[in-house]
Scaffold this motif. Structure first.
Motif, PDB file in Angstrom:
ATOM      1  N   ALA A 140      -7.535  -0.427   3.250  1.00 31.70           N
ATOM      2  CA  ALA A 140      -8.813  -0.218   2.706  1.00 31.70           C
ATOM      3  C   ALA A 140      -8.423  -0.766   1.167  1.00 31.70           C
ATOM      4  N   GLU A 141      -9.240  -1.768   0.696  1.00 30.96           N
ATOM      5  CA  GLU A 141      -8.988  -2.000  -0.771  1.00 30.96           C
ATOM      6  C   GLU A 141      -9.229  -0.790  -1.646  1.00 30.96           C
ATOM      7  N   ARG A 142     -10.329  -0.291  -1.571  1.00 31.85           N
ATOM      8  CA  ARG A 142     -10.955   0.812  -2.433  1.00 31.85           C
ATOM      9  C   ARG A 142      -9.592   1.935  -2.361  1.00 31.85           C
ATOM     10  N   VAL A 143      -9.132   2.326  -1.340  1.00 36.11           N
ATOM     11  CA  VAL A 143      -8.202   3.212  -1.360  1.00 36.11           C
ATOM     12  C   VAL A 143      -6.980   2.634  -2.264  1.00 36.11           C
ATOM     13  N   MET A 144      -6.446   1.506  -2.071  1.00 35.36           N
ATOM     14  CA  MET A 144      -5.625   0.820  -2.899  1.00 35.36           C
ATOM     15  C   MET A 144      -6.003   0.980  -4.476  1.00 35.36           C
ATOM     16  N   ARG A 145      -7.218   0.487  -4.704  1.00 40.33           N
ATOM     17  CA  ARG A 145      -7.649   0.696  -6.256  1.00 40.33           C
ATOM     18  C   ARG A 145      -7.599   2.034  -6.755  1.00 40.33           C
ATOM     19  N   GLU A 146      -7.935   3.012  -5.784  1.00 43.63           N
ATOM     20  CA  GLU A 146      -8.009   4.356  -6.317  1.00 43.63           C
ATOM     21  C   GLU A 146      -6.785   5.132  -6.698  1.00 43.63           C
ATOM     22  N   ALA A 147      -5.761   4.758  -5.840  1.00 46.11           N
ATOM     23  CA  ALA A 147      -4.169   4.995  -6.045  1.00 46.11           C
ATOM     24  C   ALA A 147      -3.791   4.446  -7.233  1.00 46.11           C
ATOM     25  N   LEU A 148      -4.133   3.220  -7.525  1.00 42.85           N
ATOM     26  CA  LEU A 148      -3.717   2.483  -8.848  1.00 42.85           C
ATOM     27  C   LEU A 148      -4.244   3.090  -9.994  1.00 42.85           C
ATOM     28  N   TYR A 149      -5.230   3.337  -9.954  1.00 41.27           N
ATOM     29  CA  TYR A 149      -6.136   3.981 -10.908  1.00 41.27           C
ATOM     30  C   TYR A 149      -5.362   5.191 -11.389  1.00 41.27           C
ATOM     31  N   TYR A 150      -5.178   6.298 -10.384  1.00 46.22           N
ATOM     32  CA  TYR A 150      -4.432   7.320 -10.993  1.00 46.22           C
ATOM     33  C   TYR A 150      -3.069   7.149 -11.289  1.00 46.22           C
ATOM     34  N   PHE A 175       0.784  -1.279   0.108  1.00 39.77           N
ATOM     35  CA  PHE A 175      -0.138   0.131  -0.014  1.00 39.77           C
ATOM     36  C   PHE A 175       0.900   1.315  -0.009  1.00 39.77           C
ATOM     37  N   TRP A 176       1.829   1.380   0.926  1.00 40.03           N
ATOM     38  CA  TRP A 176       2.859   2.409   0.961  1.00 40.03           C
ATOM     39  C   TRP A 176       3.564   2.665  -0.351  1.00 40.03           C
ATOM     40  N   TRP A 177       3.877   1.637  -0.866  1.00 41.60           N
ATOM     41  CA  TRP A 177       4.756   1.639  -2.078  1.00 41.60           C
ATOM     42  C   TRP A 177       3.880   2.381  -3.356  1.00 41.60           C
ATOM     43  N   VAL A 178       2.663   1.803  -3.471  1.00 42.42           N
ATOM     44  CA  VAL A 178       1.646   2.321  -4.411  1.00 42.42           C
ATOM     45  C   VAL A 178       1.372   3.758  -4.110  1.00 42.42           C
ATOM     46  N   SER A 179       1.116   4.169  -2.717  1.00 44.92           N
ATOM     47  CA  SER A 179       0.868   5.527  -2.543  1.00 44.92           C
ATOM     48  C   SER A 179       1.795   6.548  -2.775  1.00 44.92           C
ATOM     49  N   GLN A 180       3.096   6.125  -2.842  1.00 46.49           N
ATOM     50  CA  GLN A 180       4.161   6.930  -3.377  1.00 46.49           C
ATOM     51  C   GLN A 180       4.146   6.897  -4.765  1.00 46.49           C
ATOM     52  N   ALA A 181       3.692   6.113  -5.500  1.00 49.37           N
ATOM     53  CA  ALA A 181       3.482   6.394  -6.811  1.00 49.37           C
ATOM     54  C   ALA A 181       2.440   7.049  -7.376  1.00 49.37           C
ATOM     55  N   PHE A 182       1.274   7.104  -6.405  1.00 46.53           N
ATOM     56  CA  PHE A 182       0.141   8.142  -6.508  1.00 46.53           C
ATOM     57  C   PHE A 182       0.622   9.442  -6.330  1.00 46.53           C
ATOM     58  N   LEU A 183       1.329   9.802  -5.353  1.00 46.25           N
ATOM     59  CA  LEU A 183       1.973  10.815  -5.126  1.00 46.25           C
ATOM     60  C   LEU A 183       2.892  11.519  -6.222  1.00 46.25           C
ATOM     61  N   GLU A 184       3.336  10.799  -7.085  1.00 40.41           N
ATOM     62  CA  GLU A 184       4.174  11.199  -8.046  1.00 40.41           C
ATOM     63  C   GLU A 184       3.228  11.519  -9.361  1.00 40.41           C
ATOM     64  N   ALA A 185       2.030  10.817  -9.436  1.00 42.40           N
ATOM     65  CA  ALA A 185       1.171  11.160 -10.284  1.00 42.40           C
ATOM     66  C   ALA A 185       0.452  12.408 -10.245  1.00 42.40           C
ATOM     67  N   LEU A 186       0.377  12.977  -8.910  1.00 36.86           N
ATOM     68  CA  LEU A 186       0.103  14.363  -8.805  1.00 36.86           C
ATOM     69  C   LEU A 186       0.708  15.390  -9.276  1.00 36.86           C
ATOM     70  N   ASP A 187       1.767  15.126  -9.869  1.00 33.87           N
ATOM     71  CA  ASP A 187       2.603  16.247 -10.653  1.00 33.87           C
ATOM     72  C   ASP A 187       1.732  16.354 -12.090  1.00 33.87           C
ATOM     73  N   ASN A 188       1.012  15.522 -12.231  1.00 37.39           N
ATOM     74  CA  ASN A 188       0.090  15.846 -13.651  1.00 37.39           C
ATOM     75  C   ASN A 188      -1.166  16.870 -13.205  1.00 37.39           C
ATOM     76  N   PRO A 189      -1.097  18.136 -13.587  1.00 41.30           N
ATOM     77  CA  PRO A 189      -1.962  18.955 -13.227  1.00 41.30           C
ATOM     78  C   PRO A 189      -3.710  18.502 -13.326  1.00 41.30           C
ATOM     79  N   ASP A 190      -3.746  17.618 -14.366  1.00 41.76           N
ATOM     80  CA  ASP A 190      -5.311  16.932 -14.512  1.00 41.76           C
ATOM     81  C   ASP A 190      -5.570  16.303 -13.582  1.00 41.76           C
TER      82      ASP A 190
END
Length: 270
Positions: free
Chosen positions: A258-268, A214-229
């Protein structure tokens, strides 16, 4: 199992006949309602859709059950006269039944299981009920069994008190970074960096690859936040707060994620 490419068709083939029959009866009941304005037919239609929903849930067609749930809710609203039985509602109900049957036929014909294909139908069902648009993440079901690359660092053996101390420190660091990212446009990069470093520190003390995921994926999600969209999306911002909530749960002694949080992070990330 990968929801998109490795769905086991065996269980579906066993119940496909019953599903087709239930969908046919649902369609017939809906036609009778349109012809005669008999609300009893809506109840029959909803009952058959519920049978389909149960069968899809049993065979593991996650994501598609979002469609049947929404259709059931629409039929119930029509039945209870909370929603006008106009042409739009009737039309989208027919479309949902036909789209569901086509999706299942396509699966058996070799198409991959990709619930996101049902997004337009789910969105129309929500729209006719006056609800906000369906977010694509609600229909995104990636393989959550995969694990992050093997760590080159052995997690430290921490006492409960030491673990709590690390988590409290990193949660404060994450929250300060989030506040900076949300409120100081010129400090967005440093705020996101602080959040990422906090999550990396939390990942580093997790004892197993499963706990690290989860924490590994969450870091990747934070990288995705570089995208303004992505960064301007309300759900992406809410997701940051829900990651903070996961840190609090760790502090409370719960390792359940929470599986949903993991799925949403992976979606982004996707």
């Amino acid at each position: 199992m990968n929801a998109a490419t490795e769905f086991d068709l065996g269980p579906l083939t066993w119940v496909k006949g019953e599903i087709d029959q239930a969908l046919q009866r649902a369609g017939e009941a809906l036609d009778l309602f349109v012809a005669n304005a008999d609300a009893t037919q809506l109840k029959f239609c909803r009952t058959h859709v519920h049978q389909v929903h149960g069968a899809l849930d049993i065979v593991g067609l996650n994501g598609i059950t979002e469609l049947t749930e929404s259709l059931e809710a629409l039929l119930l609203a029509l039945e209870e006269e909370r929603l006008p039985a106009g042409e739009a509602a009737q039309s989208v109900a027919h479309e949902a039944l036909a789209g569901l049957r086509q999706y299942l036929d396509d699966l058996l014909a070799g198409e991959p299981h990709q619930p996101l294909r049902m997004l337009p139908l789910c969105s129309r069902l929500a729209e006719v009920r006056g609800l906000p648009p369906v977010h694509p993440g609600d229909l995104f079901y990636p393989d959550l069994s995969l694990r992050p690359p093997r760590s080159t660092v052995t997690p430290p053996a921490l006492t409960t008190e030491e673990m709590h101390k690390v988590l409290r420190k990193q949660r404060t660091r994450f929250q300060k970074g989030l506040l900076k990212w949300l409120t100081q446009p010129e400090q967005k990069a440093s705020g996101r960096q602080a959040m990422s470093e906090a999550l990396a520190a939390i990942e580093a003390i997790q004892p197993t690859p499963g706990a690290r995921s989860f924490w590994w994926v969450s870091q990747a999600f934070l990288e995705a936040l570089d995208n303004p969209d992505i960064s301007i999306e309300p759900l992406a911002r809410q997701l940051c707060a829900r990651i903070d909530l996961q840190i609090r749960r760790l502090l409370d002694g719960s390792g359940k994620l929470a599986e949903r949080v993991m799925r949403e992070a992976l979606y982004y990330v996707a």
